[in-house]
Design an enzyme around this catalytic site. Structure first.
Site, PDB file in Angstrom:
ATOM      1  N   THR A 165       0.840  -1.194   0.000  1.00  0.00           N
ATOM      2  CA  THR A 165       0.000   0.000   0.000  1.00  0.00           C
ATOM      3  C   THR A 165       0.881   1.252   0.000  1.00  0.00           C
ATOM      4  OG1 THR A 165      -1.931   1.023   1.054  1.00  0.00           O
ATOM      5  CG2 THR A 165      -0.249   0.122   2.529  1.00  0.00           C
ATOM      6  N   ASN A 166       0.323   2.411   0.317  1.00  0.00           N
ATOM      7  CA  ASN A 166       1.083   3.666   0.387  1.00  0.00           C
ATOM      8  C   ASN A 166       0.530   4.513   1.528  1.00  0.00           C
ATOM      9  OD1 ASN A 166      -1.105   5.451  -0.706  1.00  0.00           O
ATOM     10  ND2 ASN A 166      -0.841   4.095  -2.477  1.00  0.00           N
ATOM     11  N   HIS A 167       1.083   5.722   1.687  1.00  0.00           N
ATOM     12  CA  HIS A 167       0.775   6.542   2.868  1.00  0.00           C
ATOM     13  C   HIS A 167      -0.487   7.390   2.734  1.00  0.00           C
ATOM     14  CE1 HIS A 167       4.388   5.519   5.030  1.00  0.00           C
ATOM     15  NE2 HIS A 167       5.147   5.822   3.987  1.00  0.00           N
TER      16      HIS A 167
END
Ligand code: CTP
Ligand code: CA
Length: 233
Positions: free
Chosen positions: A33-35
């Site tokens: 995933t990412n932030h």
């Protein structure tokens, strides 16, 4: 009636927003995933609702509350987000893609938990995900207005200009992750706004001052409503 209402400039319009990160499963317990927190996309969805629009918010997994009066479609992976957008795009008058979509996903999703098995190094194979904004740009019909975002860490204007053109957007909102007050978890943003110019090499560029994501959402939607009204007549 159909007369524009200055307080509800998007009354009778369908607005489609993507927000948040995607999760790309690796095995039953892990994902990539990412932030992204979804704050920018949710602020846009709420603002569109406040301006009278019927809003569909396609959201990746976030910890934000679903805004009242907004039709939320919850998704996890980029492929799920793509399906949801494909289902809603046709009816959409103004589409804003603020999601941080995973560009790649694991080539295979393991059926069982991946075990260490004493290994010191393993390699993940990734395959590309569909580019949802590029699909919308390629499939847009007359009268639809399209806005994308861009997250850059270098050559912001050049990279953002490429995205504006290649994804056939009316507006692209670019931010540099490293600018103070910009980025994922903040309540503010500092953006550069690009619009198509006389030719592809020279988009119209504006540098906007630092502002809350809420105020930015208001300014973006005011511009998009104006653009759309111009197009729709
Ligand atoms: N986007 C999308 N689907 C993807 C990737 C990106 O819809 N698979 C959208 C994002 O929501 C954003 C815009 O495209 O509106 C730009 O995203 P960004 O990650 O900045 O650019 P990319 O085109 O993915 O290029 P790169 O990550 O290599 O800079
Ligand atoms: Ca990307």
């Amino acid at each position: 009636g159909d007369l524009p209402d200055s307080r509800l400039p998007l009354r009778g319009r369908n607005v489609l927003v993507t927000a948040g990160p995607t999760q790309e499963p690796l095995d039953p317990v892990r994902y990539l995933t990412n932030h992204s927190t979804g704050k920018m996309g949710y602020a846009i969805a709420e603002q569109a609702r406040n301006m009278g629009a019927k809003v569909t918010l396609v959201s990746g997994p976030v910890s934000l509350q679903a805004p009242h009066g907004v039709d939320v479609v919850n998704v996890r992976s980029a492929q799920e987000m793509f399906q949801a957008v494909q289902g809603a795009f046709e009816a959409s008058d103004i589409t804003i893609m603020a999601a941080a979509v995973g560009d790649f996903r694991p080539a295979e999703q393991a059926a069982e938990k991946i075990k260490k098995n004493g290994r010191e190094r393993i390699t993940l194979e990734l395959v590309s995900n569909p580019d949802i904004l590029a699909w919308a740009g390629a499939n847009r019909r007359e009268g639809q207005t399209l806005c994308g975002f861009a997250m850059e860490t270098q050559d912001l204007e050049k990279n953002a200009a490429k995205k504006l053109t290649s994804k056939h957007c009316d507006m692209l909102i670019a931010n540099d992750l490293r600018t103070p007050g910009a980025g994922f978890a903040t309540d503010t943003n500092v953006v550069t706004v690009l619009r198509p110019g006389a030719n592809a090499e020279q988009p119209h560029v504006e540098h906007w001052r630092k502002m809350s994501k809420r105020e930015l959402a208001e300014r973006v939607l005011t511009e998009l409503a104006g653009l759309h009204a111009g197009i729709a007549g």
